[in-house]
Design a protein around this motif. Sequence first.
Motif, PDB file in Angstrom:
ATOM      1  N   GLU A  25     -31.734  11.393 -16.119  1.00 32.10           N
ATOM      2  CA  GLU A  25     -30.709  12.148 -15.757  1.00 32.10           C
ATOM      3  C   GLU A  25     -29.691  12.042 -16.812  1.00 32.10           C
ATOM      4  OE1 GLU A  25     -30.276   8.220 -13.362  1.00 32.10           O
ATOM      5  OE2 GLU A  25     -31.796   9.466 -13.893  1.00 32.10           O
ATOM      6  N   ARG A  26     -29.703  10.971 -17.871  1.00 32.85           N
ATOM      7  CA  ARG A  26     -28.934  10.897 -19.094  1.00 32.85           C
ATOM      8  C   ARG A  26     -29.342  11.805 -20.203  1.00 32.85           C
ATOM      9  NH1 ARG A  26     -25.979   5.572 -20.143  1.00 32.85           N
ATOM     10  NH2 ARG A  26     -25.133   4.993 -18.349  1.00 32.85           N
ATOM     11  N   CYS A  27     -30.477  11.896 -20.113  1.00 32.94           N
ATOM     12  CA  CYS A  27     -31.306  12.503 -21.435  1.00 32.94           C
ATOM     13  C   CYS A  27     -30.911  14.043 -21.375  1.00 32.94           C
ATOM     14  CB  CYS A  27     -32.757  12.687 -21.305  1.00 32.94           C
ATOM     15  SG  CYS A  27     -33.654  13.259 -22.734  1.00 32.94           S
ATOM     16  N   THR A  28     -30.623  14.512 -22.874  1.00 31.76           N
ATOM     17  CA  THR A  28     -30.091  15.998 -22.984  1.00 31.76           C
ATOM     18  C   THR A  28     -31.231  16.558 -23.697  1.00 31.76           C
ATOM     19  OG1 THR A  28     -29.188  15.206 -25.097  1.00 31.76           O
ATOM     20  CG2 THR A  28     -27.615  15.069 -23.287  1.00 31.76           C
ATOM     21  N   ASP A  29     -32.255  16.193 -23.693  1.00 25.95           N
ATOM     22  CA  ASP A  29     -33.476  17.149 -24.425  1.00 25.95           C
ATOM     23  C   ASP A  29     -33.350  17.495 -25.564  1.00 25.95           C
ATOM     24  OD1 ASP A  29     -35.964  17.753 -24.411  1.00 25.95           O
ATOM     25  OD2 ASP A  29     -35.433  19.795 -23.486  1.00 25.95           O
ATOM     26  N   CYS A  30     -32.511  16.607 -26.390  1.00 30.10           N
ATOM     27  CA  CYS A  30     -32.401  16.869 -27.834  1.00 30.10           C
ATOM     28  C   CYS A  30     -33.619  16.760 -28.711  1.00 30.10           C
ATOM     29  CB  CYS A  30     -31.088  16.129 -28.435  1.00 30.10           C
ATOM     30  SG  CYS A  30     -31.421  14.413 -28.552  1.00 30.10           S
ATOM     31  N   GLU A  41     -33.523   4.588 -29.816  1.00 30.99           N
ATOM     32  CA  GLU A  41     -32.290   3.969 -29.249  1.00 30.99           C
ATOM     33  C   GLU A  41     -31.006   4.442 -29.977  1.00 30.99           C
ATOM     34  OE1 GLU A  41     -30.312   0.005 -27.124  1.00 30.99           O
ATOM     35  OE2 GLU A  41     -32.487   0.336 -27.060  1.00 30.99           O
ATOM     36  N   LEU A  42     -31.066   4.150 -31.425  1.00 32.62           N
ATOM     37  CA  LEU A  42     -30.126   4.298 -32.338  1.00 32.62           C
ATOM     38  C   LEU A  42     -29.623   5.843 -32.290  1.00 32.62           C
ATOM     39  CD1 LEU A  42     -30.716   2.400 -35.332  1.00 32.62           C
ATOM     40  CD2 LEU A  42     -28.987   2.025 -33.625  1.00 32.62           C
ATOM     41  N   TYR A  43     -30.913   6.705 -32.287  1.00 32.23           N
ATOM     42  CA  TYR A  43     -30.266   8.274 -32.296  1.00 32.23           C
ATOM     43  C   TYR A  43     -30.222   8.910 -30.779  1.00 32.23           C
ATOM     44  CZ  TYR A  43     -31.533   8.413 -37.348  1.00 32.23           C
ATOM     45  OH  TYR A  43     -31.259   8.259 -38.589  1.00 32.23           O
ATOM     46  N   CYS A  44     -30.412   8.288 -29.891  1.00 36.25           N
ATOM     47  CA  CYS A  44     -29.939   8.710 -28.459  1.00 36.25           C
ATOM     48  C   CYS A  44     -28.578   8.785 -28.300  1.00 36.25           C
ATOM     49  CB  CYS A  44     -30.853   8.315 -27.307  1.00 36.25           C
ATOM     50  SG  CYS A  44     -30.615   8.666 -25.854  1.00 36.25           S
ATOM     51  N   ARG A  45     -27.876   9.710 -28.563  1.00 30.53           N
ATOM     52  CA  ARG A  45     -26.321   9.901 -28.337  1.00 30.53           C
ATOM     53  C   ARG A  45     -26.193   9.905 -26.983  1.00 30.53           C
ATOM     54  NH1 ARG A  45     -23.240  11.065 -33.197  1.00 30.53           N
ATOM     55  NH2 ARG A  45     -21.539  11.648 -31.580  1.00 30.53           N
ATOM     56  N   ALA A  46     -27.133   9.978 -25.913  1.00 32.28           N
ATOM     57  CA  ALA A  46     -26.843  10.099 -24.566  1.00 32.28           C
ATOM     58  C   ALA A  46     -27.015   8.816 -23.910  1.00 32.28           C
ATOM     59  CB  ALA A  46     -27.749  11.115 -23.840  1.00 32.28           C
ATOM     60  N   ASP A  47     -27.445   7.609 -24.550  1.00 35.38           N
ATOM     61  CA  ASP A  47     -27.807   6.325 -24.265  1.00 35.38           C
ATOM     62  C   ASP A  47     -28.799   6.381 -22.862  1.00 35.38           C
ATOM     63  OD1 ASP A  47     -26.130   5.274 -26.206  1.00 35.38           O
ATOM     64  OD2 ASP A  47     -24.363   5.465 -25.007  1.00 35.38           O
ATOM     65  N   ALA A  48     -29.755   7.209 -23.296  1.00 34.65           N
ATOM     66  CA  ALA A  48     -30.849   7.157 -22.043  1.00 34.65           C
ATOM     67  C   ALA A  48     -31.921   6.588 -22.446  1.00 34.65           C
ATOM     68  CB  ALA A  48     -31.020   8.772 -22.091  1.00 34.65           C
ATOM     69  N   ILE A  49     -32.073   5.654 -23.429  1.00 35.53           N
ATOM     70  CA  ILE A  49     -33.461   5.047 -23.800  1.00 35.53           C
ATOM     71  C   ILE A  49     -32.762   3.342 -23.967  1.00 35.53           C
ATOM     72  CG2 ILE A  49     -35.002   4.617 -25.767  1.00 35.53           C
ATOM     73  CD1 ILE A  49     -34.606   7.511 -26.429  1.00 35.53           C
ATOM     74  N   TYR A  50     -33.865   2.739 -23.492  1.00 37.17           N
ATOM     75  CA  TYR A  50     -33.754   1.262 -23.445  1.00 37.17           C
ATOM     76  C   TYR A  50     -34.958   0.687 -24.167  1.00 37.17           C
ATOM     77  CZ  TYR A  50     -33.772  -3.612 -22.330  1.00 37.17           C
ATOM     78  OH  TYR A  50     -33.770  -4.942 -22.160  1.00 37.17           O
ATOM     79  N   VAL A  51     -34.887   0.075 -25.241  1.00 37.67           N
ATOM     80  CA  VAL A  51     -35.992  -0.623 -25.812  1.00 37.67           C
ATOM     81  C   VAL A  51     -35.717  -2.250 -25.584  1.00 37.67           C
ATOM     82  CG1 VAL A  51     -36.999  -1.052 -27.958  1.00 37.67           C
ATOM     83  CG2 VAL A  51     -36.054   1.295 -27.470  1.00 37.67           C
ATOM     84  N   ALA A  52     -36.675  -2.581 -24.976  1.00 37.17           N
ATOM     85  CA  ALA A  52     -36.797  -4.096 -24.706  1.00 37.17           C
ATOM     86  C   ALA A  52     -36.947  -5.122 -26.194  1.00 37.17           C
ATOM     87  CB  ALA A  52     -37.784  -4.795 -23.647  1.00 37.17           C
ATOM     88  N   PRO A  53     -36.195  -5.913 -26.567  1.00 38.33           N
ATOM     89  CA  PRO A  53     -36.582  -6.665 -27.717  1.00 38.33           C
ATOM     90  C   PRO A  53     -37.866  -7.377 -28.034  1.00 38.33           C
ATOM     91  CG  PRO A  53     -34.833  -8.120 -26.466  1.00 38.33           C
ATOM     92  CD  PRO A  53     -35.151  -6.560 -25.709  1.00 38.33           C
TER      93      PRO A  53
END
Length: 128
Positions: A8-13, A48-60
């Motif tokens: 629901e956050r993803c803008t499909d860019c 995660e850096l390039y996702c301007r919608a903050d829709a991605i979570y990368v665990a460390p």
Amino acid sequence: MIELIVAERCTDCGACIEVCPANVLDPGTDGLPVLARVEDCQTCFMCELYCRADAIYVAPDCDRRVSVSREDVLASGRLGQYRRHSGWDEWAEHFPNEQWLMETVFRRAGEAAAQSRAERPEGLGGKK
């Protein structure tokens, strides 16, 4: 390792698909990115850096998948945290972009992992 895409956050860019050096993501049939080859993730955080919608979570953790729930990640405020703390894009005036410091972070993490392996009892992957 990449663990979650909040639909629901993803803008499909498509930025996450384009920047991934390991080709982990594919465009899905509905247009949203799909985690296609998670085991190839290098935990570089580029998606995660390039996702301007903050829709991605990368665990460390880059060695194994970590079980996360969508609800926990949303509630924790971790979505977009790496972008903010990296001073990326709209956060440039609020946080310094100190990506050049990552070499030090990776070196310390490697040293800590080596120390941990050396301290394990025999039979658990430690020194004999």
